[in-house]
Design an enzyme around this catalytic site. Structure first.
Site: not given
Ligand code: SP5
Ligand code: ZN
Length: 339
Positions: A159, A193, A195, A282
């Site tokens: 991120h 991931d 996200h 995740d």
């Protein structure tokens, strides 16, 4: 397979993040890396190497110097101004028409940070540097003809942008490794991931030397909300070197593997010299932050498809928050790389 790990991550242990429920326990905690390490050791991954030390050069090749100065000094300034020891969290954000960087260091938090869940604590910067060194060491091992390496990075990185942090990420480990490897050959980054890897995408958005391909939850319903849509394809020379596959809730293994196949096809066409996998667990069905329906076995199948490509591969740990199962997810993924 070589595992790159250092205990330095433990220096970064915020207690709380700010969420819709107020201050809640920090999901991205040191137990995550501890659990991964324990599971690896139990499964006979014993070739565990401490990262090499590096000068700031390879970090500065990705991140702005002013930004690094901020990360290094903000906690001290925050405490000196009476801020709580729970860590630096901004209260005013430099969005769109308010893009000027104020001189006031403590308020620069709102310039560099884009959410309220990524506190800077006393030794965050040291831990983040060590995490980046894990990825750099992995990259250097690929340059020395190691076929596949796993960097147990913590804090995660995908991120974080050149001068932006958020989503539990401060320095972009995968981007730092990719930049080093891109001096030798073209690099593809596959981000799996849960996200969207908004930081990595943004860092290479105008580049045709680094291909970015990401499979993640649709930002119309999931963090980071403002990036990761299917029509984001890159700009300038980087046009068509960025691909997003946003997915809906409850995707199962069959659906996921079909999309992974398309992602790997794009990577195959790009013919990279190196592959970096931003690996978040995740996507696991019992992850507290995710809503996909992947089982433990799914990680073996995902790993197999990636391993079949036979690229020199660096796996860099990103998210994954189910402390009971995180280690097993990682072991499932790595066990199929019998290179
Ligand atoms: C690297 C990575 O996976 N970053 C994810 C950032 C996700 N941020 C949104 C989390 C909001 C939900 N917080 C739940 C708190 C439970 N203690
Ligand atoms: Zn994630």
């Amino acid at each position: 397979m070589k595992i790159i790990y250092t205990e330095m991550h433990k220096l970064h242990a915020p207690q709380y993040e700010f969420t819709k429920n107020g201050m809640t326990p920090y999901s991205e905690n040191p137990s995550r890396a501890n659990q991964i390490l324990l599971a690896l050791q139990k499964s006979d991954f014993t070739d565990i190497v401490t990262p090499w030390q590096y000068p700031l050069g390879p970090i500065q090749a990705v991140h702005d110097s002013d930004y690094l100065h901020y990360l290094e000094n903000i906690y001290g300034a925050w405490i000196a101004q009476g801020g709580p020891e729970t860590g630096v969290i901004p209260d005013t954000f430099a969005v769109r028409t308010m893009g000027r960087r104020t001189q006031k260091l403590v308020k620069q938090a709102g310039y560099y940070c884009f959410d309220a869940q990524t506190p800077v604590v006393q030794r965050t910067y040291e831990a983040a540097l060590s995490s980046a060194y894990c990825a750099l060491t992995g990259a250097d091992m690929l340059l020395k003809s190691e076929p596949v390496v796993y960097a147990l990075c913590r804090p995660p990185g995908h991120h974080a942008g050149r001068d932006l942090y958020g989503g539990y990420c401060y320095l972009n480990n995968a981007a730092i490794a990719a930049t080093r490897l891109s001096k030798e050959a073209r690099v593809a980054i596959l981000d799996i991931d849960y996200h969207h890897g908004n930081g990595t995408q943004n860092i290479f958005y105008d580049s045709n030397h680094v291909l970015f391909v990401s499979i993640h939850a649709n930002p119309n319903r999931v963090y980071p909300f403002f990036s990761g849509f299917a029509d984001e394809h890159g700009v300038g020379a980087g046009r068509d070197f960025n691909h997003n596959f946003p997915l809906e809730a409850n995707v199962d293994e069959g659906q996921y593997l079909t999309v992974l196949d398309q992602a790997l096809e794009l990577i195959q066409q790009f013919a990279p010299g190196f592959l970096i996998v931003s690996f978040g667990a995740d996507t696991f069905r019992d992850d507290p932050l995710g809503d996909f329906d992947l089982s433990l076995e799914s990680f073996s199948h995902i790993g197999e498809q990636i391993a079949q490509m036979r690229f020199p591969t660096l796996l860099a740990q990103e998210g994954g928050y189910n402390l009971q199962r995180l280690g097993e997810c990682v072991v499932k993924m790595l066990s199929v790389f019998n290179l």
